[in-house]
Design a protein around this motif. Structure first.
Motif, mmCIF file in Angstrom:
data_model
loop_
_atom_site.group_PDB
_atom_site.id
_atom_site.type_symbol
_atom_site.label_atom_id
_atom_site.label_comp_id
_atom_site.label_asym_id
_atom_site.label_seq_id
_atom_site.Cartn_x
_atom_site.Cartn_y
_atom_site.Cartn_z
ATOM 1 N N LEU A 162 63.116 45.079 20.212
ATOM 2 C CA LEU A 162 62.654 45.011 18.841
ATOM 3 C C LEU A 162 61.675 45.981 18.547
ATOM 4 C CD1 LEU A 162 62.877 42.908 16.830
ATOM 5 C CD2 LEU A 162 60.653 42.086 17.409
ATOM 6 N N ALA A 163 60.803 46.544 19.380
ATOM 7 C CA ALA A 163 59.773 47.564 19.075
ATOM 8 C C ALA A 163 60.470 48.979 19.230
ATOM 9 C CB ALA A 163 58.652 47.468 20.348
ATOM 10 N N ALA A 175 63.489 41.011 24.697
ATOM 11 C CA ALA A 175 63.727 40.995 23.442
ATOM 12 C C ALA A 175 62.651 41.894 22.603
ATOM 13 C CB ALA A 175 64.063 39.686 22.783
ATOM 14 N N GLU A 176 61.271 41.390 23.178
ATOM 15 C CA GLU A 176 60.377 42.223 22.305
ATOM 16 C C GLU A 176 60.499 43.785 22.109
ATOM 17 O OE1 GLU A 176 60.068 39.654 24.129
ATOM 18 O OE2 GLU A 176 59.114 37.916 22.575
ATOM 19 N N SER A 213 62.479 49.239 15.855
ATOM 20 C CA SER A 213 61.475 49.471 14.770
ATOM 21 C C SER A 213 61.016 51.104 14.692
ATOM 22 C CB SER A 213 60.267 48.588 14.811
ATOM 23 O OG SER A 213 60.643 47.457 14.552
ATOM 24 N N ARG A 239 69.885 40.925 16.363
ATOM 25 C CA ARG A 239 69.140 41.751 15.734
ATOM 26 C C ARG A 239 70.051 42.596 14.613
ATOM 27 N NH1 ARG A 239 66.707 40.257 20.008
ATOM 28 N NH2 ARG A 239 68.072 41.385 21.291
ATOM 29 N N GLY A 274 55.317 47.939 23.308
ATOM 30 C CA GLY A 274 55.720 47.971 22.024
ATOM 31 C C GLY A 274 54.746 48.652 21.040
#
Lengths: 470, 440
Positions: free
Chosen positions: B165-166, B161-162, B169, B195, B134
């Motif tokens: 997400l990263a 999921a993390e 972003s 998301r 991430g």
């Protein structure tokens, strides 16, 4: 007699065993949460939200009652929060001082015939004011009806998909709104989100911003600091993790507007409208079997003032206990209902245990010495009970300080840290028992059917005092 | 006897019981003491570690500054070797990057490359632990490292999921149009559902310079994909996309049509009017709402006619939007209010008044009652009279009571009786009742 006392002792032991099992479970869950939360927060950057049209617009609802001394400064601080699309609705809830006049003067406001849909019934709205200086600011002047009624009036006027309820006398950190909206950006199932409430007593505040964080001077406020750390970092994080969070603090929480309207807005039937609305949210979604999430994030901070006088604290704690009892009673149909999930099968029962704690604890303070005096238990056992209770409570308090230190570390001074531990240990030697007694009084008031808020005095961080109406 | 009994019981009873109790209590006390000591120890260690880290960063900051100022050549500077040195150098470079302009960024980028930090971070994205992945993705995104695009798109397909997400972003930070296809593939893979907003934000950012890259994806078979693509286009489309968007106005999905309507308004191209007119007659209310909002984005005879027609829409929200748009477009609020009054639609009228109030028009009219020239005064009086006749006397009553200027108070006093006698236009209560029935 001895048998009765023995049975009573066993009941108290069983009760506490159950309570501490749940406390310990939430502690373990919150430990996992507190480890992941800051790392996860680092992956969705607030600056991305600042310039993205995907960031949903938010309306801040700030009910104000007799806040003439501070309201202008607070509203200025709200208007300068870092958020791309923000509106502020201040609801003057029938103040008897110059709250309205101060707002009109400071923000060059004038009455306007803006569309107001009374989708939720409230006490009479007299006028709506718009500002020449700040296009995003509106003030609703209405008859006094309490905080829930004021929030409902603001909700009727709100045009954005998300609303944030804030206390007009609290201080939000500059990017608190960006941080609290992060879960809503990341997960479309999120319908409500709570931030952390920290204690502003002792901090240096200027222009609606906290400049230096420090512990309060008053021991009473320090005990509450430890309580708040325990309540937020340990309790709420754990409940949020299993999607069974039952409280979003009225001082700082965001909700999806359409959902709030669909469930009929805040209830004016209880003094714990912030808890009641969350329980109703759970009920709404569980009964429809729709996916949803109510979450707590510990990084957006709202600084609030806590009572430093015994009388005010007593009124507050009695009110909280009454509110808890009212909510449990209003939503008793949720207990152990099929389909109610962890809310009905775990969270509500645990909160019911929490509600009974003052009665059982006070009974314990009577039964155990009586049992000892009649020979039903030995001195050894008596001492054991008290010491275990003391050490367990100290453990939870110290653990909350540990969580704070390992994550957000707001109290930078080593002296403050030592003082936090001191108050965490001393909390059980008198303060806790007094608060338990007040909560018992609150239970009694609930049984007698009292529904009023009671007066709330605030010293103000460098400001004059204000009172909430009865 | 009771006292004697109690005194006897004060002694510890039974050797085993005493031992067990003591042990348990000691264990509890020890746990508490360990907790407190852990925190204090950590605080001490952290303080020392932070001080050491700050020293390291300061040393690297001197080195980087020398390169930036040209007092040292890139080749002369030794690369950081141990992990702590690398971390300090990277943090320094990142801080300088955030505060630098483009020419300096090129030097910093060369330093990143030369010290092998970018390669290392790209490796972290592929093979690091979850949080490492991430952090590495975010750094690469911040530096707009185009070479890392395949790595970031790879991370987008990660199971956690993390990590996703990263990656989203990072792609948002990078804003590269080449990432569009990857992001759309991610949406099509069905992993984005929770998301949606983040993906939408990233797509908008990536398509900001080249919105045309999104157009082919409006033909995707999944409605979900088309909806998110259209939503991104709604914020980035230009006049060049008008034709393609007009073709998409007949999409089977209402969400897509609503976004297309919004996108057509953003382009502010008169060629979009036929499609907008079609969308303004759509059976779904929010499609009509977006079409009306778009028609209000630019001034012209035809879209004004469309807006006037929309003030008679069956849905009150559409009528409100149309009235608001008309207020924004109309140079003469008096003529507009007269026109709306004749239609006897309370929602449209209230929306127009609301829009006027929010723009401060009413209050300004009150001010000019006292100090404007004769023409301005007459216009203001006409506006205020119309507002009064429409039952909108709130501002007038307040001004009559509290306005600081005596002349304004007198003029308003003069206007108020006429207003109060004709507060409800003929037929308005009927229209209001009908509106309520429709809403119910």
């Amino acid at each position: 007699m001895a048998t009765l006392l023995y049975a009573g002792g066993l009941f108290i032991l069983g009760f506490y065993l159950l309570l501490h099992v749940t406390y310990f479970s939430t502690l373990l869950v919150s430990l996992a949460g507190i480890w992941r939360q800051p790392r996860r927060a680092g992956l969705a950057l607030p600056e991305l939200m600042l310039d993205s049209p995907a960031t949903p617009p938010v309306t801040l609802l700030a009910p104000a009652y007799n806040e003439a001394a501070s309201v202008v400064e607070s509203v200025r601080a709200l208007l300068t929060l870092r958020y791309p699309r923000l509106e502020v609705i201040v609801v003057n809830d029938g103040s008897t001082d110059d709250t309205l006049e101060e707002l009109l003067r400071a923000f060059s406001m004038h009455p306007a015939d803006v569309v107001y849909h009374p989708a939720i019934l409230t006490r009479g709205v007299k006028r709506i004011f718009v500002s020449d200086l700040s296009p995003g600011l509106m003030v609703v002047d209405k008859a006094n009806g309490g905080k829930a009624d004021a929030l409902n009036a603001g909700l009727n006027l709100c045009r954005t998909p998300w609303v944030c309820s804030v206390d007009a006398d609290s201080v939000l950190e500059e990017d608190a709104l960006l941080r609290i909206m992060r879960p809503a950006m990341e997960d479309s199932r999120v319908v409500a989100c709570s931030g952390i409430v920290r204690i502003v007593n002792g901090c240096r505040v200027a222009d609606g911003r906290v400049l230096r964080v420090a512990l309060p001077r008053s021991p009473l406020a320090n005990f509450q600091t430890v309580e708040y750390l325990h309540g937020f970092l340990q309790g709420r994080l754990g409940w949020s993790w299993i999607n069974a969070l039952l409280i979003i603090s009225g001082a700082f929480g965001v909700f999806r507007t359409d959902v709030l309207r669909a469930i009929g807005g805040y209830s004016t039937e209880t003094v714990a409208e912030d808890m009641e609305i969350v329980v109703r949210l759970h009920r709404h979604f569980r009964s429809r079997r729709e996916p949803y999430r109510v979450v707590f994030v510990p990084d957006p901070v709202c600084w609030t003032e806590v009572p430093e006088q015994l009388g005010t604290l007593r009124r507050q704690r009695r009110r909280w206990q009454r509110g808890l009892a009212q909510v449990m009673s209003m939503h008793r149909g949720l207990f152990f209902r099929p389909g109610s999930g962890l809310v009905g099968w775990l969270a509500m029962p645990v909160f019911a245990l929490e509600l009974m704690t003052p009665v059982v604890e006070m009974a314990g303070y009577l039964v155990l010495p009586l049992a000892f005096a009649t020979g039903a238990i030995t001195w050894n056992t008596l001492l054991f009970y008290f010491l275990v209770a003391f050490l367990l409570a100290t453990f939870y308090a110290c653990f909350a300080v540990l969580l704070e230190e390992f994550t957000y570390r707001r109290y930078a001074s080593p002296r403050d840290l030592l003082r936090l531990f001191f108050y965490a240990v001393c909390k059980q030697a008198g303060y806790h028992q007094v608060v338990t007694w007040w909560r018992l009084e609150g239970t009694w008031e609930f049984l007698r059917g009292r529904k009023q808020w009671g007066e709330q005095q605030r010293a103000g961080f460098g400001r004059a005092a204000a009172r909430r109406p009865a | 006897l009771w006292a004697r009994g109690a005194t006897q019981r004060l002694q510890w009873q039974g050797k085993n019981q005493e031992g067990a109790t003591r042990d348990l209590l000691l264990a509890f006390a020890a746990v508490n003491a360990v907790l407190i000591l852990m925190v204090l120890l950590r605080r001490g260690v952290k303080s020392l570690a932070f001080a050491w880290r700050d020293d390291l960063r300061l040393a690297w900051a001197h080195t980087v500054d020398r390169v930036l100022q040209g007092t040292a050549r890139l080749e002369e500077v030794a690369a950081p070797r141990p992990p702590w040195e690398r971390a300090a150098a990277e943090a320094t470079l990142e801080a300088r990057w955030a505060a630098s302009a483009q020419p300096q960024r090129e030097v910093l980028r060369a330093l990143f490359d030369r010290w092998g930090l970018l390669t290392r971070r790209r490796r972290d994205v592929r093979r690091g632990r979850l949080w490492q992945q991430g952090r590495a993705a975010l750094l690469l995104g911040r530096l707009r490292c185009q070479e890392a695009l395949p790595d970031l798109l790879w991370l987008l397909q990660h199971g956690k999921a993390e990590a996703q997400l990263a990656a989203i972003s990072a792609l948002h930070l990078m804003g590269s149009p080449e990432a569009i296809d990857g992001l759309v593939a991610y949406v099509a893979g069905g992993k984005h559902r929770r998301r949606r907003r983040l993906v939408w934000g990233a797509l908008m950012r990536c398509s900001r310079r080249q919105p045309w890259r999104l157009i082919p994806h409006l033909q995707q078979p999944e409605a979900e994909v088309r909806a998110i693509v259209a939503a991104a286009l709604a914020e980035t489309a230009t006049a060049a996309e008008t034709q393609a968007l007009s073709a998409a106005a007949g999409d089977s999905d209402a969400e897509v049509r609503a976004s297309v309507a919004r996108a057509l308004g953003r382009a502010a191209d008169p060629r979009a009017l036929p499609a907008l007119r079609r969308l303004a007659g759509d059976p779904v209310w929010f499609v009509r709402l977006q079409a009306v909002g778009s028609a209000g984005r630019w001034n012209g005879g035809e879209n004004r006619a469309l807006l006037l027609q929309a003030t008679r829409d069956p849905d009150w929200r559409v009528r409100r939007k149309a009235a608001g748009a008309l207020v924004a477009l109309s140079p003469d609020p008096v003529a507009l209010l007269s026109e709306l009054r004749q239609q006897q639609d309370r929602y449209a009228l209230e929306a127009a008044v609301s829009a006027l109030e929010r723009q401060g028009v009413t209050w300004r009219a009150l001010q000019t009652l006292a100090c404007g020239d004769m023409l301005e005064r007459a216009q203001s009086a006409a506006l205020l009279r119309l507002l009064g006749e429409a039952g909108k006397t709130e501002a007038l009553r307040y001004a009559a009571e509290k306005h600081p200027e005596e002349r304004v108070r007198a003029a308003v006093e003069h206007l108020l009786p006429a207003a109060s006698t004709r507060a409800e236009p003929d037929g308005a209560p009927v229209a209001h009742a009908e509106d309520r029935r429709r809403r119910l």
